[in-house]
Scaffold this active site. Structure first.
Site, PDB file in Angstrom:
ATOM      1  CB  SER A 135       1.913  -6.959   6.497  1.00  0.00           C
ATOM      2  OG  SER A 135       0.451  -6.737   6.113  1.00  0.00           O
ATOM      3  CD  GLU A 136      -2.320 -10.952   6.929  1.00  0.00           C
ATOM      4  OE1 GLU A 136      -3.598 -11.160   7.121  1.00  0.00           O
ATOM      5  OE2 GLU A 136      -1.459 -10.542   7.589  1.00  0.00           O
ATOM      6  CG  ASN A 137      -0.201  -6.401   2.678  1.00  0.00           C
ATOM      7  OD1 ASN A 137       0.147  -6.561   3.733  1.00  0.00           O
ATOM      8  ND2 ASN A 137      -0.352  -5.237   2.228  1.00  0.00           N
TER       9      ASN A 137
END
Length: 219
Positions: free
Chosen positions: A48-50
């Protein structure tokens, strides 16, 4: 064809693209169903890019942990061995080419592999987020979507909406067929036996070359 059946056909076919040990980023919506159909013995690592690698399934009601959310703000879980890090590290992973595949939905995609998936005309949108990095940074960019929207084409010679990224899509998987994006345009390599080649072409606003060894996309 029912919506749930369409979703299953697409997700099951996308799952066949993923290999054991792949680091994969899934877009919101339909792509999130892909892990449910992974072949036996195939384990992937969801990113997840966060800032999470090793993302697990959605938690049961009442078991949500506000420390674990995905890039869309939804609650997730972390598998044993998962890693958490800041956004700078996360995008370093993406931009460094360490994500094997990015699976995204699309509003429009074209024969050059251009992708438009972040703005809906007439609606307020916060921005394209990390999709532009994922399209370019991932080793493979797979678009999975319904072939049409209310009967209107979503695959064009040239996208008509603002682009998320250009020349990034490698493969398009819909309920009707599998399309490879090549230097010479779109090549249909697989088809759903429920449709004819003529029906696929009629639903597509771009020229399609049919592979000589056209296969069925259904098991």
């Amino acid at each position: 064809m029912e919506k749930e059946q369409i979703r299953e056909i697409i997700a099951k076919r996308v799952a066949m693209e993923l290999k054991d040990g792949d680091v994969v980023n899934l877009g919101i919506g339909l792509p999130t169903a892909v892990p449910d159909y992974l072949p036996e013995g195939v384990q992937i690592f969801l990113q997840s890019e966060n800032g999470l690698l090793g993302m697990g399934p959605t938690p049961a009601p009442g078991e949500e942990d506000p420390e674990f959310i995905n890039a869309g703000g939804g609650f997730v879980t972390a598998l044993e061995g998962a890693s958490c890090f800041d956004s700078a590290t996360s995008f370093g992973i993406i931009r460094g080419g360490h994500v094997n595949a990015s699976v995204l939905g699309a509003l429009q995609v074209d024969e050059k592999g251009d992708l438009a998936n972040w703005i809906i005309p007439g609606k307020k949108m916060p921005g394209m987020g990390g999709a532009m990095d994922l399209c370019v940074g991932a080793r493979k960019c797979i678009v999975c979507m319904e072939h049409t929207a209310k009967g209107n084409p979503k695959i064009f010679e040239k996208c008509r909406l603002p682009l998320t990224a250009s020349h990034c899509v490698n493969k398009i998987i819909t309920e009707m067929c599998v399309l490879e994006v090549t230097e010479n345009g779109l090549v249909m390599t697989e088809i759903n036996p429920e449709f004819t080649v003529e029906q696929v072409k009629a639903a597509t606003a771009a020229p399609i070359t049919v592979a000589e060894n056209l296969k069925s996309m259904i098991d």
